[in-house]
Design a protein around this motif. Sequence first.
Motif, PDB file in Angstrom:
ATOM      1  N   GLY A  12       0.859  -1.318  -0.050  1.00  0.00           N
ATOM      2  CA  GLY A  12       0.046   0.009   0.155  1.00  0.00           C
ATOM      3  C   GLY A  12       0.714   1.281   0.173  1.00  0.00           C
ATOM      4  O   GLY A  12       0.653   2.178  -0.753  1.00  0.00           O
ATOM      5  N   THR A  13       1.672   1.290   0.728  1.00  0.00           N
ATOM      6  CA  THR A  13       2.819   2.424   0.812  1.00  0.00           C
ATOM      7  C   THR A  13       3.492   2.700  -0.555  1.00  0.00           C
ATOM      8  O   THR A  13       3.508   3.745  -1.126  1.00  0.00           O
ATOM      9  N   ARG A  14       3.842   1.569  -1.223  1.00  0.00           N
ATOM     10  CA  ARG A  14       4.736   1.763  -2.288  1.00  0.00           C
ATOM     11  C   ARG A  14       3.412   2.125  -3.673  1.00  0.00           C
ATOM     12  O   ARG A  14       3.892   3.193  -4.211  1.00  0.00           O
ATOM     13  N   LEU A  15       2.406   1.837  -3.442  1.00  0.00           N
ATOM     14  CA  LEU A  15       1.332   2.386  -4.375  1.00  0.00           C
ATOM     15  C   LEU A  15       0.964   3.714  -4.246  1.00  0.00           C
ATOM     16  O   LEU A  15       0.815   4.664  -5.192  1.00  0.00           O
ATOM     17  N   CYS A  16       0.941   4.231  -3.015  1.00  0.00           N
ATOM     18  CA  CYS A  16       0.742   5.545  -2.676  1.00  0.00           C
ATOM     19  C   CYS A  16       1.813   6.523  -3.092  1.00  0.00           C
ATOM     20  O   CYS A  16       1.521   7.589  -3.694  1.00  0.00           O
ATOM     21  N   LYS A  21       3.954  10.320  -7.180  1.00  0.00           N
ATOM     22  CA  LYS A  21       4.986  10.728  -8.272  1.00  0.00           C
ATOM     23  C   LYS A  21       4.209  11.016  -9.526  1.00  0.00           C
ATOM     24  O   LYS A  21       4.588  12.069 -10.311  1.00  0.00           O
ATOM     25  N   ALA A  22       3.181  10.138  -9.874  1.00  0.00           N
ATOM     26  CA  ALA A  22       2.662  10.473 -11.185  1.00  0.00           C
ATOM     27  C   ALA A  22       1.889  11.718 -11.151  1.00  0.00           C
ATOM     28  O   ALA A  22       1.815  12.528 -11.967  1.00  0.00           O
TER      29      ALA A  22
END
Length: 54
Positions: A12-16, A21-22
């Motif tokens: 979840g942290t990596r997705l956020c 960044k996007a």
Amino acid sequence: MIRESEKPILIGTRLCIAEGKAEVAKKLLDLGFEITKVAEATGLSEKDIKSLKD
């Protein structure tokens, strides 16, 4: 080593982070920054940034 119970939090942290960044990359593009500069600022690949323009 990462415990099994911590994996969903890590994912979840990596997705956020990736979504953030996007979002920043889109704003920089809207402001007229060059793709190479956006890539440098966000750590995203130029290919990924080009896909945000579409």
